[in-house]
Scaffold this motif. Sequence first.
Motif, mmCIF file in Angstrom:
data_model
loop_
_atom_site.group_PDB
_atom_site.id
_atom_site.type_symbol
_atom_site.label_atom_id
_atom_site.label_comp_id
_atom_site.label_asym_id
_atom_site.label_seq_id
_atom_site.Cartn_x
_atom_site.Cartn_y
_atom_site.Cartn_z
ATOM 1 N N VAL B 306 0.849 -1.210 0.000
ATOM 2 C CA VAL B 306 0.000 0.000 0.000
ATOM 3 C C VAL B 306 0.876 1.248 0.000
ATOM 4 C CG1 VAL B 306 -1.615 1.380 1.372
ATOM 5 C CG2 VAL B 306 -1.975 -1.080 1.129
ATOM 6 N N ILE B 309 2.586 2.207 -3.268
ATOM 7 C CA ILE B 309 1.692 2.783 -4.268
ATOM 8 C C ILE B 309 1.346 4.227 -3.893
ATOM 9 C CG2 ILE B 309 -0.616 2.674 -5.274
ATOM 10 C CD1 ILE B 309 -0.400 -0.401 -5.053
ATOM 11 N N ALA B 370 -6.968 0.222 -10.453
ATOM 12 C CA ALA B 370 -6.391 -1.076 -10.104
ATOM 13 C C ALA B 370 -5.311 -0.942 -9.036
ATOM 14 C CB ALA B 370 -5.804 -1.746 -11.351
ATOM 15 N N TYR B 371 -4.560 0.132 -9.072
ATOM 16 C CA TYR B 371 -3.468 0.290 -8.106
ATOM 17 C C TYR B 371 -3.788 1.335 -7.038
ATOM 18 C CZ TYR B 371 -0.424 -2.549 -11.054
ATOM 19 O OH TYR B 371 0.120 -3.577 -11.756
ATOM 20 N N LEU B 373 -6.439 3.456 -6.296
ATOM 21 C CA LEU B 373 -7.697 3.386 -5.545
ATOM 22 C C LEU B 373 -7.730 2.142 -4.650
ATOM 23 C CD1 LEU B 373 -10.362 4.896 -5.123
ATOM 24 C CD2 LEU B 373 -11.374 3.454 -6.902
ATOM 25 N N GLN B 374 -7.257 1.025 -5.201
ATOM 26 C CA GLN B 374 -7.185 -0.215 -4.410
ATOM 27 C C GLN B 374 -6.321 0.006 -3.161
ATOM 28 O OE1 GLN B 374 -8.745 -3.082 -5.201
ATOM 29 N NE2 GLN B 374 -7.725 -4.666 -3.977
ATOM 30 N N GLN B 376 -5.655 2.845 -1.640
ATOM 31 C CA GLN B 376 -6.337 3.748 -0.704
ATOM 32 C C GLN B 376 -7.400 3.005 0.107
ATOM 33 O OE1 GLN B 376 -7.687 7.036 -3.253
ATOM 34 N NE2 GLN B 376 -6.329 8.345 -2.047
ATOM 35 N N LYS B 377 -8.034 2.021 -0.528
ATOM 36 C CA LYS B 377 -9.049 1.230 0.190
ATOM 37 C C LYS B 377 -8.395 0.305 1.215
ATOM 38 C CE LYS B 377 -12.694 1.408 -3.255
ATOM 39 N NZ LYS B 377 -13.501 0.662 -4.246
ATOM 40 N N VAL B 378 -7.276 -0.302 0.842
ATOM 41 C CA VAL B 378 -6.583 -1.161 1.805
ATOM 42 C C VAL B 378 -6.013 -0.300 2.939
ATOM 43 C CG1 VAL B 378 -4.813 -2.930 2.137
ATOM 44 C CG2 VAL B 378 -6.091 -2.842 -0.019
ATOM 45 N N ARG B 379 -5.657 0.942 2.609
ATOM 46 C CA ARG B 379 -5.209 1.870 3.666
ATOM 47 C C ARG B 379 -6.301 2.038 4.727
ATOM 48 N NH1 ARG B 379 -2.930 8.137 2.999
ATOM 49 N NH2 ARG B 379 -2.451 8.387 5.214
#
Lengths: 122, 484
Positions: B306, B309, B370-371, B373-374, B376-379
């Motif tokens: 995370v 990225i 794919a990278y 936004l993904q 930021q969500k896992v954050r």
Amino acid sequence: MLEVPLLLLPAARFQLETFNLKLETLFMAATELDVKYVANLARIALTPDEEKKLGAQLGNILGYIEKLRELDVSNVEPTAHAVPMVNVTRADEIRPSLSHEDALRNAPRQANGLFIVPKVVE
Amino acid sequence: MLNQLTISELAAKLLHRKVSSREAMQACLDQIARVDGTIHAFISHNAADALAQADAADKQIASGVIKPLLGVPIAIKDVLAVKGQPLNCASKILGNFTSTYDATAIEKLKAAGAIIFGRCNMDEFAMGSSTENSAFGVTRNPWDTSRIPGGSSGGSAAAVAADECIASLGTDTGGSIRQPAALCGVVGMKPTYGRISRYGLVAFASSLDQIGPFTKDVRDSAILLGAMSGVDPRDSTSVPQPVPDYTKALTGNVRGLKIGLPKEYMIGGLDAEVKAAVDTAVKKFTELGAEIVEISLPHTDYAVAVYYIIATAEASSNLARFDGIRYGARIEGNDPLELYSKTRGAGFGDEVKRRIILGTYVLSSGYHDAYYLQAQKVRTLIRNDFLKAFETVDAIITPTTPTAAFKIGEKSGDPLQMYLSDIFTISCNLAGIPGISVPCGFTKNPKLPIGLQLLGKPFGEETMLRLAHAYEQATAWQREKPPL
């Protein structure tokens, strides 16, 4: 899976031509990181050696970050800032700021109180 | 030796006119002359200016002025703007840049009377974990000069460890204060995101960066945190939270406090000696009356991915300003595009290019979701792990780093291995919480410092500092000095 819708817009085509890139190069970039193409977007001139080295290293790093796809985040809101602060504003009034002289103090080239740049329009 | 004093010790001596600020500053300059040829903690320093500041402080002291840091020499990482001093971010691309204003943190330290001197070496644009990515040469670990001091604030950490200053400032985006503090055997703190204004800090990853102190003990860390904290109209992400007297939190009493021990941090890659030192520290907290609770931070394993990225995406945007037009070095071109590309190609080092290109890629059309936004969500998931843990515990305890300081050159050819050395510090920045590293022992052969990390609730610096201080008082690892 991966879309490149911007490619269809005339503006994007114009950009493509400006960068002297062929459409095929871009579609290749859709499946793997095309260092030359991305470096051009980032405005960084690379030597052929750097391109080769960076390509291998970035491939390795991208392989590692692929692991994020394991997670289902379809119902998760993204976090842009850990301490969310929204609509932070101040009164719209003139306040002291960098002087003209200070703004130009570190300029690589300047004349008549302006930054000198290469010719942009004929 | 005046250069070995802590802030609180020196301030007391200055207040009672036992010593002068000039003598203290001179002692630091003498130590720099003696050891910095080897350590190279400083890119540059202006001795005449530092002594002039000391003389000015002595005059104020003589006229009865009392300020908390009056006459105390503090060294600065080369990423913070100090008016009239060079600012290079350890990069070639800034050329002969001289700051035209003070960062807010610097302004506050000056107002408190500090002598602001020296430009501490760092990884270029704070990108790295070893200070090997500096355009001005490597910094060496004072405990073993064949080893790295950590990074990115390696110069700031080494300068404090080698007693070349009384304290220093660094910045922490993924561990860049705590990791070098651990590897050099000093105290390093990253405050809560928004606690200290970032105005005048050259941005690397704006949603992660924080300024923080390197000090010789926890009390000094509390003093500098208090001096620099507070909302600033020039940084809209600074938080309007009251600033307490953090030294009041250092009561020595930690009875009844609950400390979480995350099970995810005690696995693979953790050096046996580091683990033993942290286990012993955990026992010490139990003896002091704190309660240790096992907790889970289930998304720990995703933090490095995370981070690389989000941090590179933000860096690719922030570093767009280094284009050879308004400041810094320039390589001419026939048109602006050629000028930008040539200037940036020649001006940035390998790691900075690598990160800008990765960040540009993860934000580029078709890859953003794919990278970036993904990530930021896992954050969000990582942050929620911490918030959930803090429902039951007051602080979290972990090793600061998986190993002690590694050899110069050992990981520089393998960026991914280098990134993984930050595995215990990165989550803290993603969650925006405060973290501190304090010395907790040494490896045997060679003798290298080991760091203990305490993480606090958002704006929970007081409890975090209270725990760190109580531990320090009970152990005194921080009093050990490197063999210089």
